[in-house]
Design a protein around this motif. Structure first.
Motif, PDB file in Angstrom:
ATOM      1  N   ILE A   1      30.995  10.223   0.462  1.00  0.00           N
ATOM      2  CA  ILE A   1      30.334   9.020   0.726  1.00  0.00           C
ATOM      3  C   ILE A   1      30.735   9.165   2.365  1.00  0.00           C
ATOM      4  CG2 ILE A   1      31.757   6.776   0.804  1.00  0.00           C
ATOM      5  CD1 ILE A   1      32.825   6.929  -1.909  1.00  0.00           C
TER       6      ILE A   1
ATOM      7  N   ASN B   1      29.217   6.913   5.829  1.00  0.00           N
ATOM      8  CA  ASN B   1      28.965   5.354   5.737  1.00  0.00           C
ATOM      9  C   ASN B   1      28.648   5.310   7.746  1.00  0.00           C
ATOM     10  OD1 ASN B   1      30.400   3.707   3.157  1.00  0.00           O
ATOM     11  ND2 ASN B   1      32.477   4.410   4.138  1.00  0.00           N
TER      12      ASN B   1
ATOM     13  N   ASP C   1      29.962  -2.092   7.305  1.00  0.00           N
ATOM     14  CA  ASP C   1      29.265  -0.610   7.031  1.00  0.00           C
ATOM     15  C   ASP C   1      27.569  -0.245   6.576  1.00  0.00           C
ATOM     16  OD1 ASP C   1      30.794  -1.036   4.770  1.00  0.00           O
ATOM     17  OD2 ASP C   1      30.634   1.265   4.228  1.00  0.00           O
ATOM     18  N   ASP C   2      27.273   0.815   6.485  1.00  0.00           N
ATOM     19  CA  ASP C   2      25.735   1.276   5.508  1.00  0.00           C
ATOM     20  C   ASP C   2      26.458   2.429   4.921  1.00  0.00           C
ATOM     21  OD1 ASP C   2      23.600   0.904   4.484  1.00  0.00           O
ATOM     22  OD2 ASP C   2      22.375   1.670   6.556  1.00  0.00           O
ATOM     23  N   ASN C   3      25.933   2.359   4.049  1.00  0.00           N
ATOM     24  CA  ASN C   3      26.641   3.341   2.690  1.00  0.00           C
ATOM     25  C   ASN C   3      26.128   4.141   3.066  1.00  0.00           C
ATOM     26  OD1 ASN C   3      26.766   4.150  -0.837  1.00  0.00           O
ATOM     27  ND2 ASN C   3      28.655   4.763   0.632  1.00  0.00           N
TER      28      ASN C   3
ATOM     29  N   ASN D   1      26.492   8.558  -1.137  1.00  0.00           N
ATOM     30  CA  ASN D   1      27.162   7.925  -2.152  1.00  0.00           C
ATOM     31  C   ASN D   1      27.045   9.160  -3.140  1.00  0.00           C
ATOM     32  OD1 ASN D   1      29.702   7.562  -4.136  1.00  0.00           O
ATOM     33  ND2 ASN D   1      29.779   4.964  -3.601  1.00  0.00           N
TER      34      ASN D   1
ATOM     35  N   GLN E   1      34.340   9.007   4.430  1.00  0.00           N
ATOM     36  CA  GLN E   1      35.160   8.226   3.761  1.00  0.00           C
ATOM     37  C   GLN E   1      36.101   8.774   2.514  1.00  0.00           C
ATOM     38  OE1 GLN E   1      34.047   4.619   2.054  1.00  0.00           O
ATOM     39  NE2 GLN E   1      35.639   4.678   0.723  1.00  0.00           N
TER      40      GLN E   1
END
Length: 114
Positions: free
Chosen positions: A20, A22, A38-40, A43, A64
């Motif tokens: 992940i 971000n 945040d902009d993921n 993932n 993350q």
């Protein structure tokens, strides 16, 4: 913290579980007691190579979660305040770009396995 201009973030992940990543853009964020939204951007599960476009900084890049070794490298790094040149930039990922400027810009982030 990415503080230069636009760039591509090339990720190479060799773990088996979830990766992940971000991005937290500080542009327009005025509350200094909290992180911006945040902009993921990644993932995914399993080994992978990804290229993610980075906007002009300042941007916080956060890994993350990652259960295995990973490497992140900046490509097509533009000086702060300069738009990408035609044929380069986040849409065109090839060789790393060297940038001369007032401060040293790191072009590689590394972390070993847990």
């Amino acid at each position: 913290m990415h503080t230069a201009g636009t760039a591509d973030l090339a990720l190479h992940y060799r773990g088996e579980d979830n990766l992940i990543v971000n991005l937290f853009e500080r542009e327009g964020h005025h509350d200094h007691t909290a992180l911006p939204d945040d902009d993921n951007v990644v993932n995914e599960i399993g080994k992978r190579r990804e290229t993610v476009p980075l906007p002009e900084g300042p941007v916080i890049v956060q890994s993350q979660m990652a259960d295995g070794p990973w490497e992140a490298k900046l490509k097509h790094l533009e000086p702060h305040g300069r738009p990408p040149q035609s044929g380069t930039g986040p849409a065109h990922a090839t060789a790393p770009t060297q940038v001369a400027g007032p401060g040293k810009v790191r072009g590689r982030l590394r972390r070993g396995s847990r």
